[in-house]
Motif scaffolding. Structure first.
Motif, PDB file in Angstrom:
ATOM      1  N   LEU A 201      68.404  11.449  84.302  1.00 31.24           N
ATOM      2  CA  LEU A 201      68.618  11.044  82.686  1.00 31.24           C
ATOM      3  C   LEU A 201      67.639  12.083  81.673  1.00 31.24           C
ATOM      4  N   GLY A 202      66.237  12.194  82.269  1.00 27.17           N
ATOM      5  CA  GLY A 202      65.366  12.862  81.859  1.00 27.17           C
ATOM      6  C   GLY A 202      65.781  14.196  81.440  1.00 27.17           C
ATOM      7  N   ALA A 203      66.059  14.823  82.655  1.00 21.15           N
ATOM      8  CA  ALA A 203      66.528  16.161  82.546  1.00 21.15           C
ATOM      9  C   ALA A 203      67.489  16.622  81.556  1.00 21.15           C
ATOM     10  N   THR A 204      68.195  15.609  81.134  1.00 21.12           N
ATOM     11  CA  THR A 204      69.167  16.022  79.895  1.00 21.12           C
ATOM     12  C   THR A 204      68.735  15.332  78.751  1.00 21.12           C
ATOM     13  N   ILE A 205      68.147  14.404  78.458  1.00 22.07           N
ATOM     14  CA  ILE A 205      67.685  13.807  77.175  1.00 22.07           C
ATOM     15  C   ILE A 205      66.127  13.652  76.958  1.00 22.07           C
ATOM     16  N   ASN A 206      65.359  13.868  77.823  1.00 17.15           N
ATOM     17  CA  ASN A 206      63.928  13.636  77.791  1.00 17.15           C
ATOM     18  C   ASN A 206      63.270  14.969  77.605  1.00 17.15           C
ATOM     19  N   MET A 207      62.931  15.511  76.517  1.00 11.46           N
ATOM     20  CA  MET A 207      62.358  17.113  76.312  1.00 11.46           C
ATOM     21  C   MET A 207      61.481  17.366  75.369  1.00 11.46           C
ATOM     22  N   ASP A 208      60.324  16.771  76.005  1.00  8.64           N
ATOM     23  CA  ASP A 208      59.191  16.713  75.399  1.00  8.64           C
ATOM     24  C   ASP A 208      58.647  18.105  74.546  1.00  8.64           C
ATOM     25  N   GLY A 209      58.798  19.359  75.588  1.00 14.00           N
ATOM     26  CA  GLY A 209      58.425  20.487  75.374  1.00 14.00           C
ATOM     27  C   GLY A 209      59.260  21.200  74.338  1.00 14.00           C
TER      28      GLY A 209
ATOM     29  N   ASP B 241      59.459  14.452  82.835  1.00 19.77           N
ATOM     30  CA  ASP B 241      60.411  13.334  83.495  1.00 19.77           C
ATOM     31  C   ASP B 241      59.633  13.096  84.532  1.00 19.77           C
ATOM     32  N   LEU B 242      58.856  13.836  85.224  1.00 14.98           N
ATOM     33  CA  LEU B 242      58.158  13.423  86.550  1.00 14.98           C
ATOM     34  C   LEU B 242      56.958  12.336  86.064  1.00 14.98           C
ATOM     35  N   VAL B 243      56.111  12.570  85.063  1.00 12.90           N
ATOM     36  CA  VAL B 243      55.151  11.666  84.644  1.00 12.90           C
ATOM     37  C   VAL B 243      56.088  10.383  84.240  1.00 12.90           C
ATOM     38  N   GLY B 244      56.906  10.314  83.544  1.00 13.42           N
ATOM     39  CA  GLY B 244      57.853   9.190  83.504  1.00 13.42           C
ATOM     40  C   GLY B 244      58.276   8.140  84.558  1.00 13.42           C
ATOM     41  N   ALA B 245      58.686   9.036  85.513  1.00 10.46           N
ATOM     42  CA  ALA B 245      59.038   8.348  86.762  1.00 10.46           C
ATOM     43  C   ALA B 245      57.904   7.862  87.409  1.00 10.46           C
ATOM     44  N   GLY B 246      56.719   8.406  87.619  1.00 12.31           N
ATOM     45  CA  GLY B 246      55.631   7.982  87.874  1.00 12.31           C
ATOM     46  C   GLY B 246      55.127   6.711  87.303  1.00 12.31           C
TER      47      GLY B 246
END
Ligand code: ASP
Length: 499
Positions: free
Chosen positions: A385-393, A479-484
């Protein structure tokens, strides 16, 4: 999940690091040789893309069926969305603050049109034109000169005061030595797809797709089409439903669930194999891209021309990636940011070299589960989900770029307009696919909403390929930080039994 000894992973990581550095040097100093390596990079990209859809499908279904009960799904879902919104908003805020402080766009030349102004040409060399006034300000690369009365244009190769040298005239002809009326245009990538769409239309497309282009939205009309097109969001939606359906069938579905879980492990095994090839692929990808930009000689001048802008984006990304996200990880996720960061080397370097969150997704999931020990039901949900909609950069970049364009054109933006930029930058980041330079395309949404000149995108083109890599790395890191963080919170709630 089988445990692996740490050493092969470390070896691959070191090899990837060497590949990035070696690829940069090769591309920088031997551009034409490096361009010939393209196929090795493409093989790597293809291998990664090949496993994205099956991985999302199997890991999502397995993750959902591993949930203790439905409330757990609700809790993960809510936390995930909250995390995405909070971190994306912080990223946009950092971008806005930095760009307003640094003001990188002030004094950037953005083209001009002088209808009645006289110009003349060197009689011996018709590619040398003397204009009526010098081109003032810092010039981005890729400018074109058009002689309005003669209907010819040419790419500007050099400028000295009022004298401009073009590469050649197009259409090829020898123009009359004097004339009136000229225009200097900034580079323009033609046919940016989706150019005509506004913010609401894009959001609608994210949800229901676009029948005309065949793009499937979150709620797909044809799941096979979504898979073929690699539209991840609908695959996620369908996988969640299938997982929930298996769960509700109870014991009857046990065997199916087991098969899905095995398929998931098998795909991760394939990812493992692909990673052995990663150093070669990454070397080729980096070398080829820098080679295509003309090596160091070719792109460093471009970088310097709009260096303040590139510096603002990079500084913002570093602040977000190395300060904000680690603090969240430390205080809310209760994890050591340094250990988490060094354990995430493979996906981050992969993002840096591919400029694609989607292509990196297999590596991101593998790392989250194997290196960080995150449960499949967390990693399998939060990361795709993050790879498609969570794009902080991407959100940070969109905000900086829009205000940069406003500054270059001398347009003052008040609080209301800056807020519009903030909101639409977030939407544009959500709407951007996890593929190279998707953010540049959704930039149009922000510019239109804030009433800024869309052709200003031309100012960003020359080095977008480089900034794209940096923002993609932050996207994947977010995304990785979110998963953590979500993993820790779920564990704390005691909802981790049953894998
Ligand atoms: N390339 C970025 C990504 O895949 C999206 C963008 O262009 O900003 O995450």
């Amino acid at each position: 999940m089988t445990e692996r000894a740490a050493s092969p992973d470390r070896k691959i990581l070191i090899a990837i690091l060497i590949a990035v550095i070696g690829g940069t040097l090769a591309g920088g100093f031997l551009p034409s040789f490096s361009r010939s390596l393209a196929v090795f990079g493409e093989i790597f990209l293809n291998l990664l893309m090949m496993v994205v859809v099956p991985l999302v499908f199997f890991s999502m279904v397995t993750g959902i069926t591993n949930l203790g009960d439905l409330r757990e799904f609700g809790s993960i879902g809510k936390r995930t969305i909250l995390y995405y919104l909070v971190t994306t908003s912080i990223a946009v805020a950092i971008g806005l603050i930095m760009v307003n402080l640094v003001r990188p766009g002030v004094g950037i030349y953005h083209g001009e049109r002088r209808d009645g102004a006289a110009y003349s040409m060197d009689v011996n060399d018709p590619t040398r034109v003397t204009l009526s006034a010098p081109l003032s300000g810092t010039r981005p690369s890729g400018l074109r000169l058009r002689l309005l009365d003669q209907g010819v244009a040419g790419e500007i190769e050099g400028v000295r005061g009022r004298e401009v040298r073009v590469k050649k005239w197009d259409p090829a002809m020898t123009p009359a030595p004097t004339g009136k009326g000229y225009e200097v245009l900034i580079a323009r990538r033609h046919d940016l797809p989706g150019e005509r769409k506004g913010a609401l239309e894009t959001l609608k497309e994210v949800i229901v797709g676009d029948a005309q282009s065949g793009r499937e939205g979150l709620i797909p009309r044809n799941i096979a089409n979504a898979m073929v097109r690699m539209d991840i969001l609908p695959v996620i939606f369908f996988s969640i439903l299938l997982g929930l359906a298996f769960s509700s069938l109870g014991r009857k579905a046990e065997r199916a669930v087991e098969i899905f879980s095995l398929c998931n492990d098998a795909i991760l095994k394939i990812v493992d194999w692909i990673m052995r090839y990663a150093p070669v692929g990454i070397f080729a990808l980096v070398a080829e891209r820098i080679g295509r930009a003309g090596g160091f000689q070719g792109f460093l001048p471009e970088l310097l021309a709009i260096g303040k802008y590139a510096g603002t984006v990079t500084g913002g990304l570093l602040l977000h990636g190395l300060l904000v996200l680690p603090l969240l990880l430390y205080f809310i996720g209760r994890r050591s940011p340094w250990r988490y960061l060094s354990g995430s080397g493979a996906p981050l370097l992969n993002a840096l070299s591919t400029a694609s969150s989607s292509a990196t997704l297999p590596v991101t999931i593998e790392t989250a589960e194997r290196a960080h020990g995150l449960k499949n039901r967390i990693a399998g949900f939060v990361l795709p989900l993050g790879a498609t909609i969570n794009m902080d950069g991407t959100a940070l970049y969109e905000a900086v770029a829009a205000i940069f364009i406003a500054q270059a054109y001398g347009i003052q933006l008040g609080v209301v307009e800056q807020s519009i930029v903030a909101v639409t930058a977030t939407l544009a980041a959500i709407g951007a696919a996890g593929i190279p330079e998707a953010g540049l395309v959704t930039m149009v949404i922000v510019l239109r909403a804030a009433g800024l000149p869309v052709e200003g995108i031309g100012l960003l083109l020359s080095i977008d390929w480089l900034l794209d890599r940096l923002r993609t790395t932050v996207n994947v890191w977010g995304d990785l930080v979110g998963a953590g963080i979500i993993g820790t919170l779920e564990e704390r709630d005691g909802a981790t039994s049953g894998e």
